[in-house]
Scaffold this active site. Structure first.
Site, PDB file in Angstrom:
ATOM      1  N   ASN A  21      -1.363   5.326   3.096  1.00 28.60           N
ATOM      2  CA  ASN A  21      -1.504   6.031   1.820  1.00 28.60           C
ATOM      3  C   ASN A  21      -2.705   6.964   1.890  1.00 28.60           C
ATOM      4  O   ASN A  21      -3.790   6.543   2.276  1.00 28.60           O
ATOM      5  CB  ASN A  21      -1.686   4.976   0.713  1.00 28.60           C
ATOM      6  CG  ASN A  21      -1.834   5.586  -0.667  1.00 28.60           C
ATOM      7  OD1 ASN A  21      -1.808   6.808  -0.829  1.00 28.60           O
ATOM      8  ND2 ASN A  21      -1.998   4.739  -1.663  1.00 28.60           N
TER       9      ASN A  21
ATOM     10  N   GLU B 237       0.276  -8.674   2.567  1.00 29.72           N
ATOM     11  CA  GLU B 237       0.093  -7.922   3.814  1.00 29.72           C
ATOM     12  C   GLU B 237       0.368  -8.788   5.023  1.00 29.72           C
ATOM     13  O   GLU B 237      -0.073  -9.922   5.107  1.00 29.72           O
ATOM     14  CB  GLU B 237      -1.352  -7.382   3.904  1.00 29.72           C
ATOM     15  CG  GLU B 237      -1.619  -6.252   2.941  1.00 29.72           C
ATOM     16  CD  GLU B 237      -2.995  -5.605   3.120  1.00 29.72           C
ATOM     17  OE1 GLU B 237      -3.821  -6.097   3.908  1.00 29.72           O
ATOM     18  OE2 GLU B 237      -3.220  -4.593   2.429  1.00 29.72           O
TER      19      GLU B 237
ATOM     20  N   THR C 266      -1.484   2.394  -8.217  1.00 33.97           N
ATOM     21  CA  THR C 266      -2.576   3.068  -8.919  1.00 33.97           C
ATOM     22  C   THR C 266      -2.046   4.178  -9.816  1.00 33.97           C
ATOM     23  O   THR C 266      -2.503   4.337 -10.944  1.00 33.97           O
ATOM     24  CB  THR C 266      -3.608   3.579  -7.897  1.00 33.97           C
ATOM     25  OG1 THR C 266      -4.045   2.462  -7.135  1.00 33.97           O
ATOM     26  CG2 THR C 266      -4.793   4.225  -8.570  1.00 33.97           C
TER      27      THR C 266
ATOM     28  N   GLY D 235      -0.843  -5.718  -2.599  1.00 34.31           N
ATOM     29  CA  GLY D 235       0.311  -6.586  -2.389  1.00 34.31           C
ATOM     30  C   GLY D 235       0.172  -7.375  -1.096  1.00 34.31           C
ATOM     31  O   GLY D 235      -0.788  -7.209  -0.332  1.00 34.31           O
TER      32      GLY D 235
ATOM     33  N   SER E 179      -5.645   5.520  -0.695  1.00 35.26           N
ATOM     34  CA  SER E 179      -5.463   4.078  -0.788  1.00 35.26           C
ATOM     35  C   SER E 179      -6.658   3.401  -1.456  1.00 35.26           C
ATOM     36  O   SER E 179      -7.805   3.631  -1.068  1.00 35.26           O
ATOM     37  CB  SER E 179      -5.267   3.528   0.622  1.00 35.26           C
ATOM     38  OG  SER E 179      -5.061   2.144   0.565  1.00 35.26           O
ATOM     39  N   SER E 180      -6.396   2.582  -2.464  1.00 35.61           N
ATOM     40  CA  SER E 180      -7.473   1.830  -3.114  1.00 35.61           C
ATOM     41  C   SER E 180      -7.877   0.714  -2.170  1.00 35.61           C
ATOM     42  O   SER E 180      -7.039  -0.091  -1.779  1.00 35.61           O
ATOM     43  CB  SER E 180      -6.994   1.190  -4.413  1.00 35.61           C
ATOM     44  OG  SER E 180      -6.100   2.020  -5.098  1.00 35.61           O
TER      45      SER E 180
ATOM     46  N   SER F 168       0.831  -1.196   0.000  1.00 35.83           N
ATOM     47  CA  SER F 168       0.000   0.000   0.000  1.00 35.83           C
ATOM     48  C   SER F 168       0.874   1.258   0.000  1.00 35.83           C
ATOM     49  O   SER F 168       1.782   1.388   0.810  1.00 35.83           O
ATOM     50  CB  SER F 168      -0.906  -0.007   1.226  1.00 35.83           C
ATOM     51  OG  SER F 168      -1.686   1.144   1.222  1.00 35.83           O
ATOM     52  N   GLY F 169       0.601   2.151  -0.938  1.00 36.17           N
ATOM     53  CA  GLY F 169       1.370   3.395  -1.021  1.00 36.17           C
ATOM     54  C   GLY F 169       2.594   3.292  -1.908  1.00 36.17           C
ATOM     55  O   GLY F 169       3.346   4.253  -2.064  1.00 36.17           O
TER      56      GLY F 169
END
Ligand code: ATP
Ligand code: MG
Length: 734
Positions: free
Chosen positions: A209, A439, A163, A437, A212-213, A158-159
């Site tokens: 993020n 986690e 995206t 990704g 974040s999606s 994340s981050g």
């Protein structure tokens, strides 16, 4: 990876360091199996010889744009190369066909502008600096030339920039496959504008993020026979539902709630909105505003994007009305009623919000109250209405909010797909995957389990591909590769998805059996996987379990697995909204077929997700894949900070190290005959005298130095891991 060779006093080496992952230094003394090293930060350390890696003293100062050009391919070399390049704002680096992208956390000038796109258009891969455009360009050319579908898989934590990368890829593909500006909306415009719409409803600020999606996404861009974009399909995966009702500081709920609260005054008045602080679903955290984001501006921008993707003004109003209804719904509080275990609306405020919710959802206020506080039980003799206590009523309320929101999100995706349209004649497509990704947090629940399952699947796909590519290169050069093997992760996949007997299967069984609890579920897992190497029962826990994933061990808390696996809409909620006078709301709750509603079978989120993944893998398997690995250089989300240990961990999780390992199992170092003779000619000057054959000369040099196991291809020499360092060491002796 490569075993160290010829390390002697004076050798330059890399040695492990707790803070920097690796530090360089020079060996001052060797004592049996240990070496004493003076590190470049002035320390003296002692380390086992087998833990040292040779440092390439001839590595170019600016790094190399492809890891396979490193003379010594090993972890510290890879890390140093990325660090050097990042410092120079070179955020992209290849590892063969994989593009590693390190988040710059700043807008780098000109690297994505129109001029840059022109440059990459049609340029041979590897000729220009590594770039996302180059990857998109190869995918597009391959599709045009071979008529085969391609896919680009973007991954990272994340981050890390997935995206943003995906958007860049889509922009470039729209540039290549777009039409000359025509009247009205073009397909490629719609494809691009689907991004802000989905981000408004599916993205949120998290600790990792600011944008974040909270869902996975696969965009399939279809092309006609002229290479023009002719259609698209978006598939989404597992939207995080819990965020709608539960937000922890300093995170936010989905962007759309704040956008709506910043809408023009007439909208606010109509929906009786106001400060986000007045809504329970938003005020559980102290974070309302985001720096650099203007919610009022974004509200209008989102509506404009919705126009472009084909969502009518009327539909937009209905969508935001539902969002407003969810905010009011969250403010309906309950108190104990007179009867035991019953509940009533807490106060006037609760009554107001109930009235508003009912008005916005266009249903009867009393019916809404009943649907929240009561359950109907049908027995052969009679119909009984049972009351819920305040806690249960609150759970019922939140359940309804989550259901409405996730149905709304699915509606948006469907609508965008219908509006963009599919091209039934399209022969080839380019798929772009932007998915969470690996986690591993302090506590990991069902969501992490599904996410990590996805990553196991993708990892297997990745390994097979990398392995295949290696083999192809060897075949092309006509060299023998028969003894290279690699470890597969099929055993973890079996543990998770095998039917019957895998974790998901056992979870579904537990969900169907009324008496199961997370304790009985965990016990069943312990029993079943007692001897499974990938399954670990923690000593001190009776409900947790751990899985040894390819990227490391993850401890899962089973507490909410059963609940989270059940996709169940309370019939009372279904009845209420299915009969809403608002066609849009009623449309979100289509009638359920008689048999499914009666059968005791529930709908399993885990199994459905598994099926979705299977379909995704089938699609991916029919394409030529390209991989982009995004890396987050630090957790502060700031530019110019490169945290070694952190980056190393991500390279491991993203399979970059695995790819390097696979490559090292074969012949990681390749040099053209000319390059090789140039570097090592002085080891046997006699073979380079007069007219000589380059290929024969290489062979003679290697044989003279007693090396074995290397291969001589048609144009290149292939060395085993460590052989380059060995030759360098010999050269130093000359
Ligand atoms: P998540 O899994 O949480 O959705 P992500 O991998 O999709 O994360 P992004 O949202 O793409 O991450 O990136 C996070 C932030 O990093 C962006 O909002 C942007 O500020 C910055 N960023 C990412 N890539 C770039 C880039 N190429 N140039 C400049 N900034 C970038
Ligand atoms: Mg994202």
């Amino acid at each position: 990876m490569s075993t160290p060779v010829n390390i002697t006093a004076g050798s330059h080496v890399w040695v492990e360091d707790p803070e920097l992952a690796w530090i360089d230094g020079q060996v001052s003394k060797i004592d049996g199996k240990n070496a004493e090293i003076q590190t470049s930060d002035g320390k003296t350390v002692v380390a086992n010889l087998s833990k040292l890696y040779p440092k390439d003293m001839e590595a170019p100062a600016g790094g190399v744009d492809d890891m396979t050009k490193l003379s010594y391919l090993h972890e510290p070399g890879v890390l140093q190369n990325l660090a050097i390049r990042y410092e120079l704002n070179e955020i992209y680096t290849y590892t063969g066909n994989i593009l590693i992208a390190i988040n710059p956390f700043q807008r780098l000038p000109h690297i994505y502008d129109a001029h840059m796109m022109e440059q990459y258009k049609g340029a041979p891969f590897g000729e220009l600096s590594p770039h996302v455009f180059a990857v998109a360009d190869v995918a597009y050319r391959a599709m045009i030339n071979e008529g085969k579908s391609n896919s680009i898989l973007v991954s990272g934590e994340s981050g890390a920039g997935k995206t943003e990368t995906t958007k860049m890829l889509m922009r470039y593909l729209a540039f290549l496959g777009g039409r000359v500006a025509t009247e009205g909306r073009t397909v490629e415009q719609q494809v691009l504008e689907s991004n802000p719409v989905l981000e408004a409803f599916g993205n949120a600020k998290t600790v990792r993020n600011n944008n974040s999606s909270r869902f996975g996404k696969f965009v399939e861009i279809q092309f006609d026979k002229h290479g023009r974009i002719s259609g698209a399909a978006i598939r989404t995966y597992l939207l995080e539902r819990s965020r709608v009702c539960q937000v922890s500081d300093p995170e936010r709920n989905y962007h759309c709630f704040y956008l709506l609260c910043a809408a023009p005054p007439e909208v606010i008045e109509k929906y009786k909105l106001g400060n986000p602080k007045s809504f329970h679903y938003l005020n559980q955290t102290n974070c309302y505003e985001l720096s650099g984001i203007n919610d009022a501006h974004d509200y209008l921008a989102t509506r404009r994007a919705m126009d472009i993707v084909g969502i009518s003004e009327k539909e937009q109003d209905a969508i935001f009305k539902v969002i407003a209804a969810i905010l009011h719904l969250g403010n309906i509080e309950f108190a104990k009623g007179e009867e035991i275990d019953s509940s009533v609306l807490k106060d006037e405020k609760a009554k107001f919000h109930l009235k508003m919710t009912a008005e916005l959802l266009m249903c009867d206020a009393q019916a809404l109250e009943d649907a929240l506080c009561k359950r109907v039980m049908i027995t052969p003799e009679e119909v009984i209405k049972r009351s819920l206590d305040p806690l249960a009523a609150t759970v019922s309320r939140d359940g309804l909010a989550k259901t409405i929101y996730s149905r709304l999100f699915d509606w948006l995706v469907d609508k965008i797909n219908v509006s963009i349209g599919q091209d039934p004649n399209s022969k080839s497509l380019i798929g772009v995957l932007d998915i969470y990704g690996f986690e591993s947090f302090k506590t990991n629940s069902f969501e992490q389990f599904c996410i990590n399952f996805t990553n196991e699947k993708l990892q297997q796909h990745f390994n097979q591909h990398v392995f295949k590519m290696e083999q192809e290169e060897y075949t092309k050069e006509e060299i023998d590769w028969s003894y290279i093997e690699f470890v597969d992760n099929q055993d973890v996949l079996d543990l998770i998805e095998k039917r019957p007997g895998g974790v998901i299967s056992l979870l579904d069984e537990a969900c169907m059996f009324p008496k199961s609890t997370h304790e009985t579920f965990a016990q069943k897992l312990y029993q079943t996987f007692k001897t499974n190497k990938r399954f670990i029962k923690p000593k001190l826990s009776r409900t947790d379990f751990a899985i040894a994933h390819y990227a490391g061990e993850v401890l899962y808390t089973s507490d909410q697995f059963l609940d989270k696996n059940k996709d169940y809409v309370v019939p009372e909620h279904q009845d209420l909204l299915g009969t809403s006078k608002c066609p849009f709301v009623a449309g979100l709750f289509p009638p359920i077929a008689e048999e499914t509603s009666k059968s005791s079978k529930f709908s399993s989120i885990g199994s459905r997700f598994k099926l979705q993944l299977q379909q995704l893998m089938e699609t991916l398997n029919s394409t030529e894949p390209h991989y982009i690995r995004c890396v987050k250089p630090n957790n502060l989300l700031k530019p110019a900070i490169f945290e070694n240990v952190n980056v190393m961990q991500q390279l491991r999780c993203g399979g970059v190290l695995e790819a390097i390992r696979i490559s090292c199992a074969g012949y990681p170092t390749r040099r053209t005959f000319f390059e090789f003779n140039n570097r090592f000619g002085l080891l046997a000057p006699e073979v380079l005298e007069g007219n000589y054959d380059e290929k024969v000369a290489c062979k003679k040099i290697l044989e003279k130095k007693g090396l074995t196991g290397f291969q001589i291809g048609k144009t290149k020499i292939f060395l085993r891991a460590g052989q380059m360092a060995e030759l360098d060491a010999r050269r130093a002796e000359v």
